[in-house]
Design a protein around this motif. Structure first.
Motif, PDB file in Angstrom:
ATOM      1  N   VAL A 253      -7.639  -4.908 -14.444  1.00 52.73           N
ATOM      2  CA  VAL A 253      -6.755  -5.974 -14.929  1.00 52.73           C
ATOM      3  C   VAL A 253      -7.234  -6.485 -16.284  1.00 52.73           C
ATOM      4  O   VAL A 253      -6.433  -6.679 -17.216  1.00 52.73           O
ATOM      5  N   ALA A 254      -8.547  -6.708 -16.417  1.00 53.42           N
ATOM      6  CA  ALA A 254      -9.095  -7.217 -17.677  1.00 53.42           C
ATOM      7  C   ALA A 254      -8.842  -6.240 -18.827  1.00 53.42           C
ATOM      8  O   ALA A 254      -8.460  -6.641 -19.932  1.00 53.42           O
TER       9      ALA A 254
ATOM     10  N   ALA B  21     -17.067 -13.388 -11.980  1.00 55.01           N
ATOM     11  CA  ALA B  21     -16.872 -12.555 -10.785  1.00 55.01           C
ATOM     12  C   ALA B  21     -17.037 -11.072 -11.068  1.00 55.01           C
ATOM     13  O   ALA B  21     -17.475 -10.322 -10.183  1.00 55.01           O
ATOM     14  N   LEU B  22     -16.698 -10.614 -12.273  1.00 57.98           N
ATOM     15  CA  LEU B  22     -16.747  -9.181 -12.557  1.00 57.98           C
ATOM     16  C   LEU B  22     -18.147  -8.598 -12.395  1.00 57.98           C
ATOM     17  O   LEU B  22     -18.344  -7.660 -11.607  1.00 57.98           O
ATOM     18  N   PRO B  23     -19.164  -9.104 -13.099  1.00 58.62           N
ATOM     19  CA  PRO B  23     -20.495  -8.501 -12.919  1.00 58.62           C
ATOM     20  C   PRO B  23     -21.051  -8.726 -11.518  1.00 58.62           C
ATOM     21  O   PRO B  23     -21.754  -7.851 -10.984  1.00 58.62           O
ATOM     22  N   ALA B  24     -20.736  -9.870 -10.909  1.00 56.73           N
ATOM     23  CA  ALA B  24     -21.246 -10.152  -9.570  1.00 56.73           C
ATOM     24  C   ALA B  24     -20.689  -9.155  -8.556  1.00 56.73           C
ATOM     25  O   ALA B  24     -21.422  -8.599  -7.724  1.00 56.73           O
TER      26      ALA B  24
ATOM     27  N   LEU C 184      -9.277 -19.808 -14.595  1.00 60.42           N
ATOM     28  CA  LEU C 184      -9.026 -18.467 -14.060  1.00 60.42           C
ATOM     29  C   LEU C 184      -9.794 -17.411 -14.843  1.00 60.42           C
ATOM     30  O   LEU C 184     -10.445 -16.535 -14.251  1.00 60.42           O
ATOM     31  N   PHE C 185      -9.763 -17.482 -16.156  1.00 58.04           N
ATOM     32  CA  PHE C 185     -10.475 -16.492 -16.968  1.00 58.04           C
ATOM     33  C   PHE C 185     -11.990 -16.670 -16.846  1.00 58.04           C
ATOM     34  O   PHE C 185     -12.732 -15.671 -16.830  1.00 58.04           O
TER      35      PHE C 185
ATOM     36  N   LEU D 247     -13.229  -8.685 -23.534  1.00 61.57           N
ATOM     37  CA  LEU D 247     -12.281  -8.346 -22.477  1.00 61.57           C
ATOM     38  C   LEU D 247     -11.562  -9.584 -21.943  1.00 61.57           C
ATOM     39  O   LEU D 247     -10.360  -9.540 -21.663  1.00 61.57           O
ATOM     40  N   PHE D 248     -12.301 -10.664 -21.780  1.00 63.30           N
ATOM     41  CA  PHE D 248     -11.694 -11.876 -21.228  1.00 63.30           C
ATOM     42  C   PHE D 248     -11.255 -12.851 -22.315  1.00 63.30           C
ATOM     43  O   PHE D 248     -10.280 -13.582 -22.137  1.00 63.30           O
ATOM     44  N   GLY D 249     -11.965 -12.848 -23.440  1.00 65.47           N
ATOM     45  CA  GLY D 249     -11.669 -13.823 -24.483  1.00 65.47           C
ATOM     46  C   GLY D 249     -10.360 -13.578 -25.208  1.00 65.47           C
ATOM     47  O   GLY D 249      -9.587 -14.515 -25.468  1.00 65.47           O
ATOM     48  N   VAL D 250     -10.077 -12.305 -25.539  1.00 64.12           N
ATOM     49  CA  VAL D 250      -8.842 -11.999 -26.263  1.00 64.12           C
ATOM     50  C   VAL D 250      -7.605 -12.328 -25.420  1.00 64.12           C
ATOM     51  O   VAL D 250      -6.671 -12.983 -25.910  1.00 64.12           O
ATOM     52  N   PRO D 251      -7.539 -11.914 -24.135  1.00 66.45           N
ATOM     53  CA  PRO D 251      -6.383 -12.318 -23.321  1.00 66.45           C
ATOM     54  C   PRO D 251      -6.308 -13.841 -23.115  1.00 66.45           C
ATOM     55  O   PRO D 251      -5.201 -14.407 -23.085  1.00 66.45           O
ATOM     56  N   TRP D 252      -7.456 -14.470 -22.943  1.00 64.99           N
ATOM     57  CA  TRP D 252      -7.457 -15.942 -22.777  1.00 64.99           C
ATOM     58  C   TRP D 252      -6.839 -16.618 -23.998  1.00 64.99           C
ATOM     59  O   TRP D 252      -5.987 -17.502 -23.867  1.00 64.99           O
ATOM     60  N   TRP D 253      -7.226 -16.189 -25.177  1.00 58.96           N
ATOM     61  CA  TRP D 253      -6.684 -16.787 -26.393  1.00 58.96           C
ATOM     62  C   TRP D 253      -5.188 -16.492 -26.524  1.00 58.96           C
ATOM     63  O   TRP D 253      -4.393 -17.362 -26.886  1.00 58.96           O
TER      64      TRP D 253
END
Length: 395
Positions: free
Chosen positions: A93-94, A67-70, A60-61, A34-40
């Motif tokens: 958003v993710a 922050a998401l699981p927390a 930011l990523f 979820l976070f890695g593909v947009p980051w790349w």
């Protein structure tokens, strides 16, 4: 075999630990995608952004990843509404950025085939992905927060008596009163429902996320719903995360018929219709005493010659309806997928995502896309609805 209690406990605990680690691994893998593909796509790749942009984007990523699981644990686990809102927004958003980053990579392949080189190719992909993603989020938030449009449909029921021809059934479901205060939205939904002059108004579950005490302000407008014949309600799966019996009692208290595995009969023009409701599919395993979907009990004492309108939260409960010869089942639960293309994942679990469908020789199923939303305050290509079904007699 062993008589040593410590060894027995250890043998039982080992599989639980393995399952826990497996679940953790699955969650981390999903989050990494979820976070890695947009980051790349947006930050790295071949864009060759200035160092400051790369560092800021990476931080930011990474912050979102933590922050998401927390926020989900604090918000939904410990009932902190502000944290739940933050986590839900971040999840939405993710997901949207992930989906459109995948399409961005396909755009990159097309640009490569057209001879566009890096860093121009990767920068075009990054900017396009970001613009489309932000546009989808803005539009999706508007769609989630607005008062739903009316979706109208005629449904032919061959066994419906002529006196009931034209009976108007309004359906709301999945209101999910939750951490975002939607009291004014709830009142506006009720006003729109009352403008339909329905004979029967149905709420098909997932009324709220939380107890009656903390969601009363949002649910209170339901007391003002008007119906010529009946107002009926059944539980959804989310009621079993908080206090299912409390919501049944609440709806009884404000004048609705809470169909906890039971039925009522509606009569007009000398003809009658059985309106039945069953608990959600998850009720039996919820640990709530006396709950569990039981269609036999719901129809006990009903005239078998009368047509049956059944409220059951999940579309997959239609299997029970078919066996019992139900004429029309009303369901929700799917939200129409809520954020495209999640509808394809929903279809793996449910027989229908939205709309009218036929099952067996007699039974029809109407699946609403839902009136509210759960979690992320976004709806993308899955608009909310208040449904008005007009029942038509076969004669």
């Amino acid at each position: 075999m062993t008589d040593n209690p410590a060894q027995v406990v250890e043998q039982q605990a080992a599989p639980r630990r393995r399952r826990r680690w497996l679940r953790t691994l699955i969650v981390l893998t999903v989050m990494a995608l979820l976070f890695g593909v947009p980051w790349w796509t947006l930050v790295m790749g071949g864009s060759a952004w200035p160092a400051g942009v790369v560092v800021a984007g990476t931080v930011l990523f990474a912050a979102g990843f933590v922050a998401l699981p927390a926020s989900m644990l604090l918000g939904h686990g410990r009932q902190r509404d502000w944290a739940a809102v933050a986590g839900d927004v971040l999840l939405g958003v993710a997901w949207v950025l992930f989906v459109w980053s995948v399409f961005g990579q396909l755009l990159g392949v097309a640009l490569w085939a057209a001879g566009v080189a890096d860093p121009a190719r990767s920068r075009i992909v990054a900017v396009t992905t970001l613009v489309v993603g932000v546009a989808m989020l803005a539009w999706g938030h508007f769609e989630a927060m607005r008062v739903p449009r009316i979706r109208r449909l005629d449904v032919m029921l061959p066994r419906l008596g002529r006196g009931l021809d034209g009976l108007r059934v309004a359906v709301i479901t999945d209101t999910h009163y939750g951490p975002i205060d939607r009291s004014r939205w709830s009142a506006a939904v009720v006003e729109r429902v009352n403008g339909l002059d329905a004979d029967i108004v149905c709420h098909v579950g997932d009324i709220a996320d939380g107890t009656t005490d903390i969601r009363d302000a949002q649910a209170a407008p339901l007391a003002s719903v008007r119906a010529a014949k009946a107002r009926v309600y059944v539980t959804g799966n989310h009621e079993y995360f908080s206090e299912a019996q409390g919501w049944l009692d609440y709806m009884d208290r404000i004048g609705w018929d809470a169909l906890h595995n039971r039925h009522i009969t509606v009569e007009r023009g000398g003809d009658r219709l059985v309106v039945a409701g069953i608990d959600d599919e998850t009720a039996a395993g919820s640990g709530v005493r006396g709950h569990g979907a039981d269609l036999d009990t719901a129809l006990a004492g009903a005239d078998p010659g009368l047509p049956v309108l059944l409220l059951a939260h999940q579309p997959k409960q239609v299997a029970h309806a078919v066996r019992a010869g139900v004429d029309l089942q009303l369901s929700g639960h799917t939200h129409g997928g809520q954020i495209w293309p999640f509808n394809f994942l929903v279809r793996l679990e449910q027989p229908v995502v939205q709309g009218l469908s036929r099952h067996g020789e007699r039974t029809q199923l109407y699946t609403s896309r839902g009136t509210g939303f759960w979690g992320p305050p976004f709806r993308v290509f899955a608009p909310s609805e208040i449904t008005l079904l007009t029942l038509r007699s076969g004669s």
